[in-house]
Design an enzyme around this catalytic site. Structure first.
Site, PDB file in Angstrom:
ATOM      1  CB  THR A  15      -0.545   0.464   0.910  1.00 55.99           C
ATOM      2  OG1 THR A  15       0.113   0.276   2.474  1.00 55.99           O
ATOM      3  CG2 THR A  15      -1.197  -1.066   0.882  1.00 55.99           C
ATOM      4  CG  ASP A  16      -0.712   5.007  -1.481  1.00 56.32           C
ATOM      5  OD1 ASP A  16      -1.685   4.788  -0.569  1.00 56.32           O
ATOM      6  OD2 ASP A  16      -1.553   4.936  -2.801  1.00 56.32           O
ATOM      7  CD  GLN A  17       1.435   9.758   4.049  1.00 55.04           C
ATOM      8  OE1 GLN A  17       2.336   9.915   2.886  1.00 55.04           O
ATOM      9  NE2 GLN A  17       2.240   9.963   4.742  1.00 55.04           N
TER      10      GLN A  17
END
Length: 134
Positions: A15-17
């Site tokens: 995932t990203d932030q």
């Protein structure tokens, strides 16, 4: 033509932030499905490479329709688009647990001679197996 579906539980590290699966990971999911498709057809990349055939990616066209979020359980569906020539083309759908389409993809590989890196015809028994699917 031999549609195959695999289930994947995306990991936190993908995932990203924002808690959304990073777009680069879609390529990994597509490859997992492609390996399963080949296995169900009775082939493997490792065996093809040992026999002197490489299958580099020629083109990938991905349309991102809905984000995959951490906690989603996804299914990657793959099918052969048409009979292979020097190229083999796959169509994919990635759907979430609610069967919503998250992305669609068309991916093209090129049969390549491992010694010369020149395009070549598909392995005869691979082509024969694909023809039986039609």
């Amino acid at each position: 033509m031999l549609p195959v579906s695999i289930k994947i539980n995306p990991r936190y590290s993908e995932t990203d932030q924002m808690g959304i699966i990073h777009h680069a990971n879609y390529l990994i999911y597509l490859e997992q499905a492609r390996l399963e498709w080949l296995e169900q057809l009775g082939f493997s990349y490792a065996k093809m490479e040992k026999d002197g055939v490489l299958l580099p990616v020629y083109n990938i066209d991905i349309t991102y329709k809905k984000p995959i979020k951490l906690g989603d359980k996804i299914t990657v569906r793959i099918k052969l688009k048409s009979l292979p020539t020097t190229k083999v083309i796959f169509d994919y759908e990635i759907v979430n647990q609610r069967d919503q389409i998250c992305s669609i993809c068309e991916l093209t590989l090129v049969f390549t001679d491992a010694q010369t890196f020149r395009p070549r015809r598909p392995i005869a028994n691979f082509l024969s197996a694909c023809q039986q699917l039609v």
